[in-house]
Design a protein around this motif. Structure first.
Motif, mmCIF file in Angstrom:
data_model
loop_
_atom_site.group_PDB
_atom_site.id
_atom_site.type_symbol
_atom_site.label_atom_id
_atom_site.label_comp_id
_atom_site.label_asym_id
_atom_site.label_seq_id
_atom_site.Cartn_x
_atom_site.Cartn_y
_atom_site.Cartn_z
ATOM 1 N N UNK A 4 0.807 -1.228 0.000
ATOM 2 C CA UNK A 4 0.000 0.000 0.000
ATOM 3 C C UNK A 4 0.839 1.276 0.000
ATOM 4 N N UNK A 5 2.145 1.170 0.233
ATOM 5 C CA UNK A 5 3.031 2.322 0.128
ATOM 6 C C UNK A 5 3.418 2.536 -1.340
ATOM 7 N N UNK A 6 4.045 3.664 -1.609
ATOM 8 C CA UNK A 6 4.458 3.962 -2.990
ATOM 9 C C UNK A 6 5.876 3.463 -3.285
ATOM 10 N N UNK A 7 6.749 3.605 -2.293
ATOM 11 C CA UNK A 7 8.154 3.221 -2.470
ATOM 12 C C UNK A 7 8.616 2.298 -1.342
ATOM 13 N N UNK A 8 9.661 1.523 -1.651
ATOM 14 C CA UNK A 8 10.440 0.831 -0.622
ATOM 15 C C UNK A 8 11.856 1.377 -0.706
ATOM 16 N N UNK A 9 12.383 1.809 0.431
ATOM 17 C CA UNK A 9 13.773 2.254 0.506
ATOM 18 C C UNK A 9 14.558 1.154 1.217
ATOM 19 N N UNK A 10 15.585 0.662 0.558
ATOM 20 C CA UNK A 10 16.363 -0.469 1.056
ATOM 21 C C UNK A 10 17.679 0.032 1.628
ATOM 22 N N UNK A 11 18.001 -0.381 2.839
ATOM 23 C CA UNK A 11 19.273 0.001 3.445
ATOM 24 C C UNK A 11 19.862 -1.182 4.181
ATOM 25 N N UNK A 12 21.183 -1.273 4.160
ATOM 26 C CA UNK A 12 21.898 -2.359 4.840
ATOM 27 C C UNK A 12 22.554 -1.790 6.090
ATOM 28 N N UNK A 13 22.101 -2.257 7.236
ATOM 29 C CA UNK A 13 22.668 -1.789 8.488
ATOM 30 C C UNK A 13 23.916 -2.561 8.873
ATOM 31 N N UNK A 14 24.657 -2.050 9.860
ATOM 32 C CA UNK A 14 25.846 -2.761 10.334
ATOM 33 C C UNK A 14 25.454 -4.023 11.102
#
Length: 255
Positions: free
Chosen positions: A156-166
Motif C-alpha cells: 500500500x506504500x508507494x516506495x520501498x527504501x532499502x538500506x543495509x545496516x551494520x
C-alpha cells in the motif's frame, strides 16, 4: 478467475518453473504457505506478463482482507514524528524502509521471520527483479550505511527504501554507530529526493543484525530529529515488539 484459482495457478506455475514435482497441499493455509515459500526462493529471472497479472490480482485481494493504516490514523508523539506498532506491509505511506542484506535481493529463506522476507513476499516478485536490476547496474554488493529506492508494487506504500545496516559481531563500535546513523540519513535524503512526504522506518540492524535495541533507537531518533530541523517530512518509527515501542516512547518523551 477466483482467488482460489489464482492461488493454485501461481503455485503450479512456480512448481513447474522449479521443476518441482511435489503435490499441491489440500488445505488453503498450506497452499498459501507454499506460495510464499516458492516466491521466497525464486531467483530474479524474468517472468511472464500473465504471471504478473495473476499474482498482482491475488496479492491485491489478500491485501484487501487486511486492515490498512494510514498517517491519518496515527497521532504524533512529537512534531512530524509518530510511533506505530504493527505490520509495516500494511502501512499506506509514501515510503517504507526495508532492513536489507548486502545482496539487496530479499530473503531467500522460506517464511523467515525477518522484515526483508515480509516486504518482498507482500510486494511480489517484481521487487526482487527491481533490486536485481539495481545491483547489476552497481556491479557489486550494497555497502552498509547507504540506501536504494524502488517502487513498492503490491504494497500500500508507494516506495520501498532499502538500506543495509551494520552487523554486530561482538561489541558495538563507533564505526557501527556511524554506519547506522548513515542508514537513517541516506534513507531520509533519498526520500526527500523523491518528494516523499511520509516515511516509515523499521528498527534497522536490531534482531538478526544484533544491534542493541536501545542504542539503535537512540541513533534513529537523533538522526531523524536532526534531519527534521532542515526538512519537512512525517516520520513513523514502526516497531514490531512491545520493548521497542516502550524504548521509542521514552526517548521521544524525554528528547
Amino acid at each position: 478467475m477466483k482467488q482460489e484459482e489464482r492461488l493454485r495457478w501461481l503455485i503450479e506455475h512456480l512448481l513447474q518453473e522449479n521443476k518441482d514435482c511435489r503435490d499441491v497441499p489440500s488445505s488453503e493455509h498450506e497452499r498459501k504457505q507454499l506460495l510464499r515459500d516458492l516466491m521466497n526462493i525464486r531467483t530474479p529471472n524474468q517472468v511472464s506478463k500473465e504471471f504478473l497479472e495473476i499474482q498482482d490480482e491475488y496479492l491485491s485481494e489478500e491485501l484487501s482482507k487486511k486492515k490498512i493504516t494510514s498517517l491519518n490514523d496515527l497521532s504524533p508523539i512529537d512534531e512530524h514524528i509518530y510511533i506505530w506498532k504493527g505490520d509495516i506491509t500494511t502501512l499506506a505511506v509514501d515510503a517504507i524502509v526495508n532492513a536489507a542484506n548486502s545482496s539487496l535481493l530479499g530473503c531467500f529463506i522460506p517464511r523467515h521471520a525477518c522484515i526483508d522476507n515480509a516486504i518482498h513476499s507482500a510486494a511480489g516478485v517484481q521487487l526482487r527483479l527491481a533490486c536485481s536490476d539495481l545491483m547489476t547496474k552497481q556491479g557489486g554488493r550494497e555497502p552498509p550505511g547507504t540506501a536504494k529506492i524502488t517502487f513498492a508494487y503490491n504494497l500500500p506504500s508507494q516506495y520501498v527504501i532499502h538500506t543495509v545496516g551494520p552487523m554486530i559481531q561482538n561489541e558495538v563500535t563507533q564505526k557501527d554507530r556511524e554506519l547506522l546513523e548513515s542508514c537513517y540519513i541516506s534513507c531520509l535524503n533519498i526520500a526527500a529526493d523523491h518528494d516523499v512526504k511520509s516515511i516509515a522506518f523499521c528498527c534497522i540492524s536490531t534482531g538478526e543484525f544484533h544491534f542493541p535495541n536501545y542504542d539503535a533507537a537512540k541513533i534513529a531518533v537523533n538522526s531523524v530529529k536532526g534531519f527534521l530541523k532542515t526538512h519537512k517530512m512525517n516520520v513513523i518509527f514502526n516497531v514490531f515488539k512491545e520493548v521497542d515501542y516502550d524504548i521509542y516512547r521514552r526517548l521521544l518523551k524525554t528528547n
